[in-house]
Design a protein around this motif. Sequence first.
Motif, PDB file in Angstrom:
ATOM      1  N   ILE B 193       0.813  -1.205   0.000  1.00 32.43           N
ATOM      2  CA  ILE B 193       0.000   0.000   0.000  1.00 32.43           C
ATOM      3  C   ILE B 193       0.853   1.264   0.000  1.00 32.43           C
ATOM      4  CG2 ILE B 193      -2.018  -1.091   1.060  1.00 32.43           C
ATOM      5  CD1 ILE B 193      -1.154   0.146   3.697  1.00 32.43           C
ATOM      6  N   GLY B 194       2.134   1.079  -0.272  1.00 29.28           N
ATOM      7  CA  GLY B 194       2.950   2.250  -0.550  1.00 29.28           C
ATOM      8  C   GLY B 194       3.727   2.807   0.622  1.00 29.28           C
ATOM      9  N   ILE B 195       3.844   2.029   1.713  1.00 32.54           N
ATOM     10  CA  ILE B 195       4.667   2.494   2.826  1.00 32.54           C
ATOM     11  C   ILE B 195       6.109   2.115   2.548  1.00 32.54           C
ATOM     12  CG2 ILE B 195       5.155   2.185   5.279  1.00 32.54           C
ATOM     13  CD1 ILE B 195       2.188   1.608   5.665  1.00 32.54           C
ATOM     14  N   ASN B 196       7.014   3.040   2.739  1.00 36.82           N
ATOM     15  CA  ASN B 196       8.430   2.737   2.584  1.00 36.82           C
ATOM     16  C   ASN B 196       8.905   2.034   3.860  1.00 36.82           C
ATOM     17  OD1 ASN B 196      11.158   2.641   2.263  1.00 36.82           O
ATOM     18  ND2 ASN B 196      11.300   4.667   1.335  1.00 36.82           N
ATOM     19  N   VAL B 197       8.904   0.699   3.795  1.00 32.32           N
ATOM     20  CA  VAL B 197       9.149  -0.100   4.996  1.00 32.32           C
ATOM     21  C   VAL B 197      10.509   0.203   5.611  1.00 32.32           C
ATOM     22  CG1 VAL B 197       9.482  -2.446   5.835  1.00 32.32           C
ATOM     23  CG2 VAL B 197       7.604  -1.936   4.290  1.00 32.32           C
ATOM     24  N   ARG B 198      11.542   0.168   4.778  1.00 32.41           N
ATOM     25  CA  ARG B 198      12.905   0.352   5.300  1.00 32.41           C
ATOM     26  C   ARG B 198      13.075   1.733   5.936  1.00 32.41           C
ATOM     27  NH1 ARG B 198      13.175  -4.120   5.592  1.00 32.41           N
ATOM     28  NH2 ARG B 198      13.852  -5.652   4.074  1.00 32.41           N
ATOM     29  N   MET B 199      12.508   2.743   5.284  1.00 33.02           N
ATOM     30  CA  MET B 199      12.622   4.107   5.808  1.00 33.02           C
ATOM     31  C   MET B 199      11.975   4.210   7.184  1.00 33.02           C
ATOM     32  SD  MET B 199      14.500   5.924   4.340  1.00 33.02           S
ATOM     33  CE  MET B 199      14.868   7.579   4.816  1.00 33.02           C
ATOM     34  N   HIS B 200      10.787   3.623   7.316  1.00 30.75           N
ATOM     35  CA  HIS B 200      10.087   3.693   8.593  1.00 30.75           C
ATOM     36  C   HIS B 200      10.880   2.985   9.678  1.00 30.75           C
ATOM     37  CE1 HIS B 200       6.657   5.241   6.422  1.00 30.75           C
ATOM     38  NE2 HIS B 200       6.011   5.398   7.566  1.00 30.75           N
ATOM     39  N   GLN B 201      11.402   1.822   9.324  1.00 29.41           N
ATOM     40  CA  GLN B 201      12.157   1.064  10.334  1.00 29.41           C
ATOM     41  C   GLN B 201      13.422   1.813  10.735  1.00 29.41           C
ATOM     42  OE1 GLN B 201      12.497  -2.753   8.414  1.00 29.41           O
ATOM     43  NE2 GLN B 201      10.805  -3.561   9.617  1.00 29.41           N
ATOM     44  N   LEU B 202      14.056   2.402   9.741  1.00 28.37           N
ATOM     45  CA  LEU B 202      15.284   3.143  10.024  1.00 28.37           C
ATOM     46  C   LEU B 202      14.989   4.314  10.957  1.00 28.37           C
ATOM     47  CD1 LEU B 202      18.188   2.883   9.170  1.00 28.37           C
ATOM     48  CD2 LEU B 202      17.779   4.471   7.314  1.00 28.37           C
ATOM     49  N   LEU B 203      13.921   5.028  10.662  1.00 27.21           N
ATOM     50  CA  LEU B 203      13.557   6.168  11.506  1.00 27.21           C
ATOM     51  C   LEU B 203      13.237   5.697  12.926  1.00 27.21           C
ATOM     52  CD1 LEU B 203      13.125   9.147  11.669  1.00 27.21           C
ATOM     53  CD2 LEU B 203      10.776   8.850  10.864  1.00 27.21           C
ATOM     54  N   ALA B 204      12.534   4.556  13.028  1.00 31.26           N
ATOM     55  CA  ALA B 204      12.226   4.024  14.355  1.00 31.26           C
ATOM     56  C   ALA B 204      13.510   3.716  15.121  1.00 31.26           C
ATOM     57  CB  ALA B 204      11.376   2.760  14.232  1.00 31.26           C
ATOM     58  N   LEU B 205      14.502   3.155  14.414  1.00 26.14           N
ATOM     59  CA  LEU B 205      15.776   2.843  15.059  1.00 26.14           C
ATOM     60  C   LEU B 205      16.461   4.111  15.556  1.00 26.14           C
ATOM     61  CD1 LEU B 205      17.448   0.184  12.777  1.00 26.14           C
ATOM     62  CD2 LEU B 205      16.765  -0.059  15.148  1.00 26.14           C
ATOM     63  N   VAL B 206      16.428   5.137  14.716  1.00 22.35           N
ATOM     64  CA  VAL B 206      17.082   6.388  15.093  1.00 22.35           C
ATOM     65  C   VAL B 206      16.381   6.998  16.304  1.00 22.35           C
ATOM     66  CG1 VAL B 206      17.552   8.745  14.334  1.00 22.35           C
ATOM     67  CG2 VAL B 206      17.942   6.847  12.781  1.00 22.35           C
ATOM     68  N   LEU B 207      15.044   6.999  16.280  1.00 23.68           N
ATOM     69  CA  LEU B 207      14.296   7.558  17.404  1.00 23.68           C
ATOM     70  C   LEU B 207      14.574   6.780  18.686  1.00 23.68           C
ATOM     71  CD1 LEU B 207      10.877   8.284  15.694  1.00 23.68           C
ATOM     72  CD2 LEU B 207      12.436   9.967  16.677  1.00 23.68           C
ATOM     73  N   ALA B 208      14.538   5.458  18.576  1.00 25.44           N
ATOM     74  CA  ALA B 208      14.797   4.640  19.763  1.00 25.44           C
ATOM     75  C   ALA B 208      16.206   4.888  20.266  1.00 25.44           C
ATOM     76  CB  ALA B 208      14.603   3.164  19.437  1.00 25.44           C
ATOM     77  N   GLY B 209      17.156   5.007  19.334  1.00 27.07           N
ATOM     78  CA  GLY B 209      18.525   5.301  19.726  1.00 27.07           C
ATOM     79  C   GLY B 209      18.602   6.622  20.459  1.00 27.07           C
ATOM     80  N   PHE B 210      17.885   7.610  19.963  1.00 27.69           N
ATOM     81  CA  PHE B 210      17.891   8.928  20.590  1.00 27.69           C
ATOM     82  C   PHE B 210      17.395   8.844  22.036  1.00 27.69           C
ATOM     83  CE2 PHE B 210      15.856  12.915  21.746  1.00 27.69           C
ATOM     84  CZ  PHE B 210      16.880  13.818  21.510  1.00 27.69           C
ATOM     85  N   PHE B 211      16.246   8.194  22.233  1.00 21.18           N
ATOM     86  CA  PHE B 211      15.685   8.166  23.587  1.00 21.18           C
ATOM     87  C   PHE B 211      16.529   7.297  24.520  1.00 21.18           C
ATOM     88  CE2 PHE B 211      11.885   9.675  21.310  1.00 21.18           C
ATOM     89  CZ  PHE B 211      11.703  10.845  22.033  1.00 21.18           C
ATOM     90  N   ALA B 212      17.141   6.253  23.971  1.00 22.16           N
ATOM     91  CA  ALA B 212      18.073   5.479  24.795  1.00 22.16           C
ATOM     92  C   ALA B 212      19.237   6.367  25.212  1.00 22.16           C
ATOM     93  CB  ALA B 212      18.574   4.264  24.023  1.00 22.16           C
ATOM     94  N   GLY B 213      19.686   7.221  24.288  1.00 20.54           N
ATOM     95  CA  GLY B 213      20.759   8.154  24.607  1.00 20.54           C
ATOM     96  C   GLY B 213      20.341   9.141  25.679  1.00 20.54           C
ATOM     97  N   VAL B 214      19.073   9.567  25.623  1.00 17.03           N
ATOM     98  CA  VAL B 214      18.566  10.455  26.669  1.00 17.03           C
ATOM     99  C   VAL B 214      18.675   9.753  28.021  1.00 17.03           C
ATOM    100  CG1 VAL B 214      16.519  11.600  27.570  1.00 17.03           C
ATOM    101  CG2 VAL B 214      17.021  11.720  25.142  1.00 17.03           C
ATOM    102  N   ALA B 215      18.264   8.489  28.058  1.00 22.37           N
ATOM    103  CA  ALA B 215      18.367   7.724  29.305  1.00 22.37           C
ATOM    104  C   ALA B 215      19.817   7.659  29.763  1.00 22.37           C
ATOM    105  CB  ALA B 215      17.791   6.326  29.114  1.00 22.37           C
ATOM    106  N   GLY B 216      20.738   7.470  28.812  1.00 18.85           N
ATOM    107  CA  GLY B 216      22.156   7.429  29.157  1.00 18.85           C
ATOM    108  C   GLY B 216      22.625   8.732  29.777  1.00 18.85           C
ATOM    109  N   SER B 217      22.216   9.846  29.186  1.00 18.62           N
ATOM    110  CA  SER B 217      22.653  11.136  29.729  1.00 18.62           C
ATOM    111  C   SER B 217      22.047  11.365  31.116  1.00 18.62           C
ATOM    112  CB  SER B 217      22.276  12.268  28.777  1.00 18.62           C
ATOM    113  OG  SER B 217      20.898  12.535  28.830  1.00 18.62           O
ATOM    114  N   LEU B 218      20.833  10.829  31.338  1.00 13.68           N
ATOM    115  CA  LEU B 218      20.230  10.948  32.672  1.00 13.68           C
ATOM    116  C   LEU B 218      21.041  10.171  33.698  1.00 13.68           C
ATOM    117  CD1 LEU B 218      16.410  10.629  31.918  1.00 13.68           C
ATOM    118  CD2 LEU B 218      17.695  12.669  32.510  1.00 13.68           C
ATOM    119  N   PHE B 219      21.552   9.019  33.279  1.00 21.01           N
ATOM    120  CA  PHE B 219      22.360   8.235  34.215  1.00 21.01           C
ATOM    121  C   PHE B 219      23.601   9.019  34.638  1.00 21.01           C
ATOM    122  CE2 PHE B 219      25.544   5.115  35.425  1.00 21.01           C
ATOM    123  CZ  PHE B 219      24.823   4.364  36.339  1.00 21.01           C
TER     124      PHE B 219
END
Lengths: 299, 314
Positions: B193-219
């Motif tokens: 149906i026209g979703i760019n699967v790889r792009m979405h997954q990549l963005l999800a990885l980047v976002l998750a990485g970002f928030f994990a990094g936020v947790a790291g900086s909180l530590f």
Amino acid sequence: MEAVYSIIPAGVLSQVFVGLSRTTILFIVASGLTLILGVLRIPNVAHGSLYMIGAFTAFTVTKLSGGGSAGFWIALVIAPLIVALISLIAERGMFQFLYEREHLMLLLLTFAFSLVFGDLVKLVWGGEYKSVPVPHIFQGFVPLFGGLPFPLYNLFLLLAGPVVAILLYLLTNKTKMGKIARAAAVDREMVGAVGINVSRVFATVFVIGCYLAGLGGVLVAPTVSVTLGMDHNLIIEAFLIVIMGGLGNIWGALLGALIFGLTQSLGILIWPKFGIIFPYLAVVVVLLFRPTGLLKSTW
Amino acid sequence: MSRQTILGLGAGIIVLLLFPVFLPRFYVYLVSIILLYGLLATSLNLVLGYGGIFQFHHAVFYGVGAYGTTLMLTKTGLPPMLAFIVGPLASAAFGLVIGIICIRLSKLYFGMLQISLGSLVWAIVYRWYSFTGGDDGIHGIPIPEMLSSPKSAYYYTLIITLASLFVMWKIIRSPFGSALQGIRDNPVRSEMIGINVRMHQLLALVLAGFFAGVAGSLFVVVDNTVFPDMLFWTLSLEILIMCLLGGWFTFLGPMLGAAVIVALRTFVSAYTDYWALVLGIIMMLVILFLPNGILGYVEEKFKRGFMEPEIEGQ
């Protein structure tokens, strides 16, 4: 030989042989991993722990039999069997109930086992370094290419690798059991439909794979200090090898182990401190060109 | 969201705000740790639970965020507050790199390769004494004055965690989040149906990485230290178990799981060295008897949709 010797510096040549002996161990363990992956489709994270248990058991068996030369040979027979027994208990006690479940759960279960096994080893053997003596007939060195000393035991390892490879090839290709297992890897429902007990096939494959992990552990024991944490290093290496070679492909495991062992040992020459990077680079390069590994994977 | 949930959340936040007033210092520290682990587990759930991506070595992103923040604080003379943005951005960039290498692979390959690459990062951090402090890590990190007391560290952690959770909640509820869940449930149809699967997954990885990094900086703020074990594999397992125990497909499950696991670890470690054994056994029991986690179980029992009605049938 003189010609070879003049082209390649001695240090490089000796590192190649060190790499090849390492390859043997890596291949034996990774082939067990890939066997389980191919048929049961479980990336068995606890494989490294079983390898560690194999090494520690070898230590105990050698010690109990008086620390003599015979000890190692007894350990070579008994320790992998003990590991196989442990895996059989784990498989019949837990894994078999989860085959119908999501993949992730099986994988997490192997994670759980790796944690439990790791701590059990700590509980039983303690945190100190252990060492297993090299068996008597393999002590000493052989001169290699113009007097380069090479440990005799490593030569034994170089021979053990191909033997295991050939036995595994015969087992998977020439026996009925192996053929059924390969069929179950492709279509487990169909194999069940023709009246074969798939659960038992799975158990057998799982136990054989784990036996190989134990065997690798025993073989490596005389060459390294047996310690906690050896499981973690190895499982990472075995994963990379299996990924490079193609999931479930035994020859792929051999090829992957070769690439891994050689890049590792030669990488140390190039950059002593961070030689560890080179095998990883090899994996990244392989996957850039062949995302499913070098050889055909079973799934 | 129903009125009840809003009331419940409001009450919860007020209790959290009041904690430092009546709890002793150690417990304030413990709650801060729970909050940041909860954030970490939620960020994992974003890719694993909602995205269906086998992110097995999530701790690496946490560690990269913590080390990024620390190195910025100790090695450069730039304004300290900047470090708390640079750390998470470093993890996001690292997520992008890992994503580009791994995203084309099938699920299991992805997970296995990620474990391996993550271990490489760990090995480098562990050996690079001159830069990362090697296996000692870095202690006594100079934290900006306004964050250095336990109370202010607690409030900082609380605010950042709540803000991050809110953003992640919005992400999951956004069209992007829906597409991500669609990809998880049926990648082929999503592609059709026209979703760019790889792009979405990549963005999800980047976002998750970002928030994990936020947790790291909180530590870094809460504990003032970093050490290589923050990138180690066992921690990734612990985060996975937090998600599993709390409930994969619920938003607040990972936070609950983090609370249980962190509290257990603190008290079990006081009595025995064999925390991994306990953790492994808990994990086995959860896998065998509670595969949807605590919140998943509650949801099943009270079908009326406790947090997330649309994820039923998983």
